[in-house]
Design an enzyme around this catalytic site. Structure first.
Site, PDB file in Angstrom:
ATOM      1  N   LYS A  67     -39.049 -12.057  24.715  1.00 49.37           N
ATOM      2  CA  LYS A  67     -38.280 -12.722  23.657  1.00 49.37           C
ATOM      3  C   LYS A  67     -38.342 -11.895  22.371  1.00 49.37           C
ATOM      4  O   LYS A  67     -37.342 -11.666  21.707  1.00 49.37           O
ATOM      5  CB  LYS A  67     -38.853 -14.116  23.365  1.00 49.37           C
ATOM      6  CG  LYS A  67     -38.553 -15.164  24.423  1.00 49.37           C
ATOM      7  CD  LYS A  67     -39.015 -16.534  23.923  1.00 49.37           C
ATOM      8  CE  LYS A  67     -38.953 -17.590  24.987  1.00 49.37           C
ATOM      9  NZ  LYS A  67     -39.452 -18.888  24.562  1.00 49.37           N
ATOM     10  N   GLU A  84     -43.742 -19.831  36.532  1.00 49.78           N
ATOM     11  CA  GLU A  84     -44.103 -19.781  35.107  1.00 49.78           C
ATOM     12  C   GLU A  84     -45.497 -20.377  34.904  1.00 49.78           C
ATOM     13  O   GLU A  84     -46.205 -20.021  33.970  1.00 49.78           O
ATOM     14  CB  GLU A  84     -43.067 -20.532  34.250  1.00 49.78           C
ATOM     15  CG  GLU A  84     -43.050 -20.048  32.812  1.00 49.78           C
ATOM     16  CD  GLU A  84     -41.922 -20.633  31.957  1.00 49.78           C
ATOM     17  OE1 GLU A  84     -41.393 -19.914  31.096  1.00 49.78           O
ATOM     18  OE2 GLU A  84     -41.586 -21.817  32.117  1.00 49.78           O
ATOM     19  N   GLY A 128     -42.434 -27.074  28.495  1.00 45.57           N
ATOM     20  CA  GLY A 128     -40.996 -26.974  28.741  1.00 45.57           C
ATOM     21  C   GLY A 128     -40.635 -27.281  30.188  1.00 45.57           C
ATOM     22  O   GLY A 128     -39.735 -28.063  30.480  1.00 45.57           O
ATOM     23  N   ARG A 129     -41.369 -26.677  31.121  1.00 52.05           N
ATOM     24  CA  ARG A 129     -41.007 -26.848  32.550  1.00 52.05           C
ATOM     25  C   ARG A 129     -41.417 -28.214  33.092  1.00 52.05           C
ATOM     26  O   ARG A 129     -41.158 -28.516  34.256  1.00 52.05           O
ATOM     27  CB  ARG A 129     -41.607 -25.705  33.372  1.00 52.05           C
ATOM     28  CG  ARG A 129     -43.106 -25.510  33.215  1.00 52.05           C
ATOM     29  CD  ARG A 129     -43.539 -24.160  33.769  1.00 52.05           C
ATOM     30  NE  ARG A 129     -44.915 -23.818  33.449  1.00 52.05           N
ATOM     31  CZ  ARG A 129     -45.308 -23.220  32.329  1.00 52.05           C
ATOM     32  NH1 ARG A 129     -44.423 -22.931  31.389  1.00 52.05           N
ATOM     33  NH2 ARG A 129     -46.582 -22.914  32.121  1.00 52.05           N
ATOM     34  N   LYS A 139     -37.332 -27.524  22.964  1.00 49.77           N
ATOM     35  CA  LYS A 139     -38.629 -27.985  22.456  1.00 49.77           C
ATOM     36  C   LYS A 139     -38.902 -27.376  21.090  1.00 49.77           C
ATOM     37  O   LYS A 139     -39.290 -28.054  20.160  1.00 49.77           O
ATOM     38  CB  LYS A 139     -39.717 -27.606  23.463  1.00 49.77           C
ATOM     39  CG  LYS A 139     -41.103 -27.979  23.033  1.00 49.77           C
ATOM     40  CD  LYS A 139     -42.125 -27.674  24.108  1.00 49.77           C
ATOM     41  CE  LYS A 139     -43.521 -27.832  23.554  1.00 49.77           C
ATOM     42  NZ  LYS A 139     -44.563 -27.524  24.525  1.00 49.77           N
ATOM     43  N   GLU A 147     -31.002 -18.076  22.803  1.00 48.24           N
ATOM     44  CA  GLU A 147     -29.814 -18.431  23.593  1.00 48.24           C
ATOM     45  C   GLU A 147     -29.282 -19.804  23.179  1.00 48.24           C
ATOM     46  O   GLU A 147     -28.079 -20.007  22.995  1.00 48.24           O
ATOM     47  CB  GLU A 147     -30.159 -18.480  25.089  1.00 48.24           C
ATOM     48  CG  GLU A 147     -30.531 -17.152  25.712  1.00 48.24           C
ATOM     49  CD  GLU A 147     -32.033 -16.910  25.723  1.00 48.24           C
ATOM     50  OE1 GLU A 147     -32.725 -17.340  24.766  1.00 48.24           O
ATOM     51  OE2 GLU A 147     -32.515 -16.273  26.673  1.00 48.24           O
ATOM     52  N   HIS A 189     -28.177 -18.416  58.796  1.00 54.23           N
ATOM     53  CA  HIS A 189     -27.232 -17.356  59.148  1.00 54.23           C
ATOM     54  C   HIS A 189     -27.414 -16.175  58.215  1.00 54.23           C
ATOM     55  O   HIS A 189     -26.494 -15.389  58.013  1.00 54.23           O
ATOM     56  CB  HIS A 189     -25.803 -17.912  59.080  1.00 54.23           C
ATOM     57  CG  HIS A 189     -25.660 -19.101  59.983  1.00 54.23           C
ATOM     58  ND1 HIS A 189     -25.388 -18.979  61.320  1.00 54.23           N
ATOM     59  CD2 HIS A 189     -25.850 -20.423  59.754  1.00 54.23           C
ATOM     60  CE1 HIS A 189     -25.382 -20.189  61.877  1.00 54.23           C
ATOM     61  NE2 HIS A 189     -25.665 -21.071  60.945  1.00 54.23           N
TER      62      HIS A 189
HETATM   63  O1  F6P Z   1     -38.520 -18.791  28.380  1.00 48.63           O
HETATM   64  C1  F6P Z   1     -39.585 -19.627  28.626  1.00 48.63           C
HETATM   65  C2  F6P Z   1     -39.571 -20.908  27.885  1.00 48.63           C
HETATM   66  O2  F6P Z   1     -40.590 -20.839  26.973  1.00 48.63           O
HETATM   67  C3  F6P Z   1     -39.739 -22.090  28.827  1.00 48.63           C
HETATM   68  O3  F6P Z   1     -41.045 -22.402  29.075  1.00 48.63           O
HETATM   69  C4  F6P Z   1     -38.996 -23.162  28.108  1.00 48.63           C
HETATM   70  O4  F6P Z   1     -38.686 -24.196  28.962  1.00 48.63           O
HETATM   71  C5  F6P Z   1     -37.807 -22.378  27.627  1.00 48.63           C
HETATM   72  O5  F6P Z   1     -38.341 -21.144  27.218  1.00 48.63           O
HETATM   73  C6  F6P Z   1     -36.983 -23.008  26.525  1.00 48.63           C
HETATM   74  O6  F6P Z   1     -37.714 -23.255  25.375  1.00 48.63           O
HETATM   75  P1  F6P Z   1     -37.220 -24.284  24.292  1.00 48.63           P
HETATM   76  O7  F6P Z   1     -37.142 -25.621  24.942  1.00 48.63           O
HETATM   77  O8  F6P Z   1     -38.225 -24.237  23.197  1.00 48.63           O
HETATM   78  O9  F6P Z   1     -35.854 -23.842  23.823  1.00 48.63           O
END
Ligand code: F6P
Length: 543
Positions: free
Chosen positions: A509, A350, A264-265, A204, A210, A381
């Site tokens: 972050k 979240e 994002g979620r 987003k 990462e 189990h």
């Molecule tokens: O780490 C949390 C977060 O902000 C999530 O809400 C989001 O989905 C994810 O990081 C990734 O963010 P982006 O889509 O901006 O890379």
């Protein structure tokens, strides 16, 4: 404060009155309990009869929902009002799956035309890739997709394409990389040919450490056989940050937009769903959106006490706030749905892992629970022991398709029998008298009975919901995911928190980036706390 409201106090009084009532007795008194406490909507049947509730519980919970303005907030969300107040944003993942033909306005502008144009762009792209019309830089058709993204830009497409394995297109393999741990990227890329690999960066913000690092490394791998000018053929980006995507070398046609009013979620319904659409084909992807739309319609139209997401949310409040449940376990009895607990974990934790209200007050009540779980019957189990016999209350959501997309029919009977048997065991338990009778029948000695019988007692009265659907097709999956989204929404409203920000992950972050600077440059003076300084020094020394 919420806890001093009449509705909350009434629920507290009611809890005190029925706390010791056993569900077994409720079933004995009412032969219609299953019929009264089960319902079907948007392709899903919910049996909520194995809950510690009576009609009065439902009435009092619905009164709490009314008092906290669940219906008004729901309507405000669908109408595009700025309900994410801490980020000054509307919350419109519902518009992404709106097929009503009606406009949805944000700041006076109808957002449906841009949503529809993006859907069209996705359809054209997916069709072109799967027909082989769209090719890689050397003219070969794509055989593989590597989707790079994390959090909401990863879990949705990954878990949904896993859940819809029987609907996957067999000419394209879709791989997902989220973690910055290079082992994962290396393992994925090692099996692929850059000529026939399409790389999708989903982010987003396009600022996530990462995702940027993984994309950069994937590009370096690609440039091992191709030229910078070839990036435009094999790289795609989904983001709100169009400028950064262009700077990276992605061609305009290969950039798919999204908007700040999509969390994002909640973004699998946007172009973040592109890897999923490539995996299952665009028509199946659209069916997935339509399933969610059907659930949204139910959520908007059904009265509170007949509204599936509302009921599930209120049952969650009942256990979290009155029974003291700290967690909620999700048990899909279907291998392909094994990722759902991880998906709902991000969605719920979240969203509702918050402790300050919209009025800027610290809450004096519990909010979002810990979400966990895994596929049945494996857990039986393993961790089911604790659910059955510990004193910790853990409400369960069981899930089962009636028709698996699998040839071994008798396996499914066993799977279903275990699913139903578990909810029965949790609800009924077994008394010491029953244990003694069974042990006596099995000719156990008096000594053995006296030593063992109390260990075999299961108090029962452990609540569960069971969600049943015909088969887990794209439409039903869409409905199921929207069901959980709306459940989480309702709980956030009842708890008076903002379910749509995530400030808690931001500090990590920022600090992660700062620490990175100290690892990469050993001349940087260590000015952090003693523990972190010690760890960095050790890393520098021993690496
Ligand atoms: O780490 C949390 C977060 O902000 C999530 O809400 C989001 O989905 C994810 O990081 C990734 O963010 P982006 O889509 O901006 O890379």
């Amino acid at each position: 404060m919420l806890t001093s409201s009449t509705e909350w106090q009434n629920l507290q009084g009611h809890f005190n009155a029925i706390e010791s009532v056993h569900m077994k007795a409720l079933f004995e008194q009412d032969s219609e309990r299953f019929q009264r406490y089960s319902m079907t909507a948007a392709g899903i049947t919910l049996d909520y009869s194995k809950n510690r509730i009576t009609d009065e519980t439902i009435e009092l919970l619905a009164a709490l929902a009314k008092a906290t303005k669940v219906e008004e907030q729901r309507d405000r969300m669908f109408a595009g009002e700025e309900i994410n107040v801490t980020e000054h944003r509307a919350v419109l993942h519902t518009a992404l799956r709106n097929f009503s033909g009606k406009p949805v306005y944000v700041d006076g502008e109808d957002v449906m035309p841009q949503i529809e144009a993006t859907r069209e762009q996705m359809k054209t792209f997916v069709d072109a890739v799967s027909s082989g019309q769209k090719k890689g830089y050397s003219g070969k058709v794509f055989t593989d997709v590597v989707s790079i993204g994390i959090g909401g830009s990863f879990l949705g497409p990954k878990i949904m394409s896993e859940a819809l394995k029987p609907y996957r297109q067999d000419n394209l393999n879709v791989h997902f990389v989220a973690n910055v741990d290079g082992c994962h990227l290396r393992d994925v890329l090692a099996q692929l040919n850059p000529e026939t690999t399409l790389v999708i960066t989903s982010s987003k913000t396009l600022t996530t450490q990462e995702t940027l690092r993984n994309t950069q490394s994937a590009k370096e791998w690609f440039l091992g056989s191709a030229m910078q000018a070839d990036v435009k053929y094999n790289f795609v980006c989904v983001s709100t940050n169009i400028e950064a995507a262009e700077t990276f070398g992605i061609s305009k046609d290969n950039i798919f937009p999204m908007w700040d009013w999509v969390g994002g979620r909640y973004s699998v319904w946007s172009a973040i769903g592109l890897p999923l659409a490539l995996a299952i084909g665009y028509d199946n992807y659209e069916a997935f959106l339509k399933g969610a739309y059907e659930q949204d319609c139910h959520f908007q139209e059904a009265p509170l006490t007949e509204n599936m997401p509302v009921l599930m949310a209120l049952l969650g409040v009942w256990y979290r706030n009155f029974h003291g449940a700290q967690s909620q376990v999700l048990l899909p009895y279907y291998h392909y749905l094994r990722g759902l607990p991880a998906y709902v974990q991000q969605l719920d934790m979240e969203s509702n892992g918050k402790s300050v209200t919209l009025e800027n007050e610290e809450v004096d009540y519990a909010t979002g629970p810990i979400i966990w779980g895994s596929e049945g019957t494996n857990g039986q189990h393993s961790f089911h022991q604790l659910i059955h016999q510990s004193e910790t209350p853990i409400p369960v959501d069981f899930m089962l398709p009636l028709h698996p997309d699998c040839d071994y029919a008798d396996h499914h009977d066993m799977l279903a029998a275990n699913c139903f048997g578990q909810s029965q065991a949790l609800m009924e338990g077994q008394t010491q008298e029953q244990v003694i009778a069974a042990m006596t029948k099995a000719k156990c000695s008096t000594e053995e009975i006296s030593n063992l019988s109390s260990h075999k007692v299961m108090k029962g009265n452990k609540p569960s919901n069971t969600l049943i659907f015909d088969r887990l097709d794209p439409k039903t999956l869409g409905s199921l995911i929207a069901l959980y989204e709306q459940k989480v929404f309702v709980q956030g409203v009842v708890w008076q928190i903002n379910s749509f920000d995530q400030w808690g992950v931001e500090l990590g972050k920022v600090l992660g980036n700062k620490v990175l600077g100290t690892l990469q440059d050993s001349s940087v003076e260590l000015t952090m706390d003693g523990s972190t300084n010690g760890l960095v020094a050790l890393y520098r020394q021993r690496k």
